[in-house]
Design an enzyme around this catalytic site. Sequence first.
Site, PDB file in Angstrom:
ATOM      1  N   SER A  45      31.481  56.933  52.484  1.00  0.00           N
ATOM      2  CA  SER A  45      30.573  56.086  52.686  1.00  0.00           C
ATOM      3  C   SER A  45      29.100  56.921  51.990  1.00  0.00           C
ATOM      4  O   SER A  45      28.101  56.054  52.357  1.00  0.00           O
ATOM      5  CB  SER A  45      30.344  55.746  54.127  1.00  0.00           C
ATOM      6  N   GLU A  95      36.962  62.453  58.636  1.00  0.00           N
ATOM      7  CA  GLU A  95      35.587  62.187  58.106  1.00  0.00           C
ATOM      8  C   GLU A  95      35.203  62.724  56.834  1.00  0.00           C
ATOM      9  O   GLU A  95      34.647  62.277  55.750  1.00  0.00           O
ATOM     10  CB  GLU A  95      34.681  62.986  59.080  1.00  0.00           C
ATOM     11  N   HIS A 120      28.552  53.288  57.024  1.00  0.00           N
ATOM     12  CA  HIS A 120      29.368  54.240  57.307  1.00  0.00           C
ATOM     13  C   HIS A 120      30.739  53.806  58.022  1.00  0.00           C
ATOM     14  O   HIS A 120      31.772  54.141  57.695  1.00  0.00           O
ATOM     15  CB  HIS A 120      28.868  55.306  57.953  1.00  0.00           C
ATOM     16  N   HIS A 147      35.100  53.748  57.644  1.00  0.00           N
ATOM     17  CA  HIS A 147      36.184  53.792  58.384  1.00  0.00           C
ATOM     18  C   HIS A 147      37.307  52.602  58.454  1.00  0.00           C
ATOM     19  O   HIS A 147      38.367  52.833  58.562  1.00  0.00           O
ATOM     20  CB  HIS A 147      35.680  53.935  59.884  1.00  0.00           C
TER      21      HIS A 147
END
Length: 297
Positions: free
Chosen positions: A227, A208, A162, A167
């Site tokens: 993710s 997010e 993740h 990111h």
Amino acid sequence: MFEEAQYFAPVSAQDDGSVVVELATSHPGFADQVYRARRNAIAALAVNHRPGEAIPEAEYTEQEHEIWALISHELAIKHRKYATAEYLEGAARLGLPTDRIPQLQEVSELLEPLTGFRYLPAAGLVPLRDFYGVLADGYFHSTQYIRHHSVPFYTPEPDVVHEVIGHANALAHDRFAALYRAAGAAARRVESEEALEFVSKVFWFTLEFGVMAESGELRAYGAGILSSYGEIEEFRGMDIRPLDLRVMGATQYDITKYQDVLFRAESLRHLEDVVGAFWETCDDDGIAELQAGVISR
């Protein structure tokens, strides 16, 4: 699902200097003593890290590299179908390895020449203001462990998949990187915990779990979606709402399930004009007005 910077397994330092990660009984690795020892050792790397030093290397096992390779391959296929063009551009610029887990120091060295961002290792819980605040300086806190091998497409907490695939690929794009920095500046500027929570919720529903219109389709740019092997297939069927600061800041979410309420930007420019401008200028009074419904976007 998880709440970034908050839903880590608790980490504690023992009297003998060792570090212990407390896993819930429902965690896939709870009964695996080898995995738990690996988690403790990796968490200790972050606990013992000092700012300014190179990030210590995690000695990943062959099995852990295989998990990364499997997930990287499968997510890359889904990204071509579901990710925004800007996220894909960032991924192409960054060029993460797909056959092994990259070290955080390596990710930093790939990322910094592109947008100035660097990674910091996180053992566990990072206080909300610290997690978001350092974004203003071009730092991103990240775990180093990878999910349990028994469920390679699931994690109850943010792991290196993740933190890096989700990111770092976005952080490699200049415009997304600018949004992360703006969020960090906002977290530092606001004073009350209520205002900080509002800033964090806007982050949650955008960087997010944000979605965006692109070429007549709904695509994702949020790291939590991109993710997640399962969620990336489901997001188009969720309750998609217009981008609205006041509503995002007031919307509750369940961290244990797929996010069923998502907010749609009409373009990256739209996201910058609404969310970026908010983060660049918001303060406690302005957020209080938004919460009271005086101002809406």
